[in-house]
Design a protein around this motif. Structure first.
Motif, short mmCIF file in Angstrom:
data_model
loop_
_atom_site.label_atom_id
_atom_site.label_comp_id
_atom_site.label_asym_id
_atom_site.label_seq_id
_atom_site.Cartn_x
_atom_site.Cartn_y
_atom_site.Cartn_z
N HIS A 24 -10.16 7.37 -42.36
CA HIS A 24 -9.89 6.61 -43.59
C HIS A 24 -8.55 5.88 -43.51
O HIS A 24 -8.42 4.75 -44.01
N VAL A 67 -11.46 12.27 -55.74
CA VAL A 67 -11.76 11.99 -54.33
C VAL A 67 -13.15 11.36 -54.18
O VAL A 67 -13.35 10.44 -53.38
N GLU A 111 -13.77 7.81 -52.58
CA GLU A 111 -14.66 7.66 -51.43
C GLU A 111 -15.67 6.54 -51.66
O GLU A 111 -15.98 5.77 -50.75
N VAL A 118 -8.13 8.62 -50.01
CA VAL A 118 -9.04 9.59 -49.37
C VAL A 118 -8.36 10.17 -48.14
O VAL A 118 -8.43 11.38 -47.89
#
Length: 610
Positions: free
Chosen positions: A440, A406, A410, A424
């Motif tokens: 997102h 993650v 990101e 994400v």
């Protein structure tokens, strides 16, 4: 240094560039120069120091040092200031720097700005910076443009902030290099055009002023200023004027301008002219142009020529050459050679080569070897490498790897990577952070991800109050934002979105639109699309065609479709076929469907055995 006195200007002879402007000015035609020389010689022989000074300057300009020296010495001994300066120039040209400095000092003390400039340059070459600064300041403060520039250069070298004042003073007096350097400082020291590095724009006001100084320097023939001016104009979209400045710079021998002009021509569709300028730039050592030529030949299938130009780019110090050689080898299936070239570029700091090398290693099963290269590329700013690291960590089962995945997603998402933003968003949905997920997903959907558009639509859809049960053809609500996102995903070929858009169209009573979307999803392999299309067709009285789509859905594992088929065959009296589909529905489920299908199966079995 500057020759002083009548006809005493030396142009473009290394360090002796500008006219001094000192001494009397007598414009003489070339045809009358011999007569003037005779007249001055006669006057000089009578002891006229000014005539000797002007005659010495004339001879010095012509390059006749032997004849010039006695005239200048005589005039300088008589106290003629221009002669003292010009004698210093002559002696410096002959290699007598110390004696030249003595005469420049005499002229400078007498008030000669040109001599003070020459003396300052002499002391700087000797490493005596305090003395150099003193004399250059004397020259600059008298308005001597070369003195102002040399003083600015000295102060800048020492990190003295006062250099900016004198650089501007020299630029305002028409010194083209000063104008160029002033523009560069206002630009924030951005990399040269074509250097392959990202630029950080300065303030609008500073950029506008920088452009004006670039214009001044370019108009005076500064080829690098013309190059930068072209780059500014190209970035602003003023391509015609940009091309003119690139052409001016390229004709003056600037290979980067020739390269930039080539790209401008290529973008305008004139590939042949682009190749001419790229060739000119590449032959003058521009690696970027060599790479462009390599890519051009690679597109034409001329791989050997492409490889030759990529190697030329590499020889010119452009690491893109090694990277492009790696790409060329990879396309040809020469994996070992591709790895070799990728490694060479990657070790030189080429981030995309590091990413490509990691992918190559990963495909070969060397995960441990790939990960460090992904990391190097990602840390160097490769968005693709950051995303690939996310994939690498996501493929592992540990919680630590999931968190790392993650984090890398990101990072890539922050740089605008659409698929990373989707990942994400999915992760945040799993965590229950709906707001972060929506943010997102919007980014990814806006970037063109059909999956993100669908998932965003489902998030928005879940917030709506429950809709009452409805039948096909019954209008329920107007189109909402979530439906717009469903439609965007559907138009991009997302099957679940197509089914959902079909359902929403049916809810609005638009049976034709619903059938269109169900059919699109079904033909793309969606079992739900096939099942819903069957329902719609059955309600419209086309049960035979509905059975065709239910069969497709049931064969793909749709339990409700199998149950519908069982009912169709039971009504037709084809009990064995009905029993078979009922049994299939029991297997497929879900639970409530399995229970109904089991009762139907048992009933059909009893009927068959009766």
């Amino acid at each position: 240094m500057d020759v002083m006195g009548d006809k005493a200007t030396l142009f473009e002879t290394g360090r002796f560039v500008q006219p001094s402007g000192e001494g009397p000015s007598r414009d003489v035609d070339d045809m009358g120069e011999d007569a003037e020389e005779v007249r001055l010689g006669m006057a000089a022989r009578t002891g006229d120091a000014e005539a000797a000074s002007v005659l010495g300057a004339m001879l010095l300009r012509r390059g006749d040092l032997d004849a010039a020296e006695p005239q200048l010495r005589a005039a300088a001994a008589a106290g003629d200031r221009p002669a003292a300066n010009n004698l210093g120039v002559l002696l410096h040209q002959r290699g007598y720097a110390d004696e030249a400095a003595d005469w420049w000092r005499i002229a400078a003390v007498a008030g000669s700005a040109a001599a003070a400039h020459a003396l300052g340059r002499h002391h700087r070459e000797r490493g005596d910076e305090p003395a150099a600064e003193y004399w250059l300041r004397q020259s600059a403060e008298q308005g001597h443009v070369l003195g102002a520039y040399a003083l600015a250069d000295l102060l800048e070298h020492r990190g003295d902030s006062r250099s900016a004042y004198w650089m501007r003073a020299a630029a305002e007096r028409g010194h083209r290099e000063a104008a160029y350097r002033l523009a560069r400082s206002l630009d924030g020291g951005d990399p040269e055009p074509g250097a392959g590095r990202e630029e950080e724009p300065g303030t609008t006001e500073a950029s506008a002023e920088a452009e004006q100084w670039y214009r001044q320097a370019a108009a005076r023939g500064h080829r690098r200023a013309a190059l930068h001016l072209g780059a500014i104009l190209e970035k602003r979209g003023e391509l015609k004027e940009a091309g003119r400045w690139y052409l001016t710079s390229a004709k003056d021998g600037e290979p980067r301008a020739a390269c930039a002009l080539g790209f401008l021509l290529r973008d305008a569709g004139d590939t042949e002219s682009a190749a001419v300028w790229w060739l000119r730039a590449a032959q003058n050592g521009d690696g970027n142009a060599a790479n462009a030529l390599g890519a051009l030949h690679a597109e034409r299938g001329e791989t050997q020529t492409a490889e030759r130009w990529y190697r030329a780019a590499l020889d010119a110090g452009d690491d893109n050459g090694a990277y492009n050689l790696g790409l060329l080898c990879a396309e040809q299936g020469r994996t070992a050679q591709a790895e070799q070239w990728y490694r060479r570029a990657a070790y030189a700091g080429h981030r995309e080569a590091a990413n490509a090398l990691a992918i190559l290693l990963l495909r070969g099963g060397d995960t441990s070897g790939a990960e460090p290269w992904f990391s190097k590329a990602a840390e160097a700013g490769s968005v693709d490498a950051a995303f690939n690291l996310g994939i690498l960590h996501a493929g592992r089962d540990t919680e630590r790897d999931a968190e790392a995945a993650v984090r890398w997603y990101e990072r890539a998402a922050a740089a605008g990577h659409t698929e990373a933003a989707l990942q994400v968003g999915i992760a945040r949905l799993r965590e229950g952070d709906e707001q972060a997920a929506e943010r997102h997903l919007r980014c990814a959907a806006g970037g063109g991800s059909a999956e993100a558009a669908y998932r965003l639509a489902t998030v928005l859809d879940a917030r709506r109050p429950p809709e009452p049960a409805h039948e096909l053809g019954e209008s329920v609500h107007d189109k909402t934002e979530c439906e717009e996102w469903y439609e965007r995903a559907a138009h991009q070929g997302h099957r679940r979105a197509q089914v959902r858009v079909g359902m929403l169209a049916a809810a609005r009573g638009d049976v034709v639109e619903a059938a269109r979307w169900y059919r699109a999803a079904a033909e793309a392999g969606s079992r739900n699309g096939a099942f819903n299309l069957g329902l719609l067709l059955a309600r419209e009285g086309s049960e035979p065609e509905a059975a065709v789509w239910w069969t497709r859905a049931a064969d793909a594992g749709h339990g409700r479709a199998a149950l519908r088929l069982a009912l169709v065959y039971a009504r037709r009296g084809e009990l064995a076929e009905g029993q078979r589909w009922a049994a299939r529905a029991v297997e497929l489920g879900p639970k409530e469907v399995g229970e109904r299908a089991a009762r139907l199966r048992d009933a059909l079995r009893e009927e068959l055995s009766a």
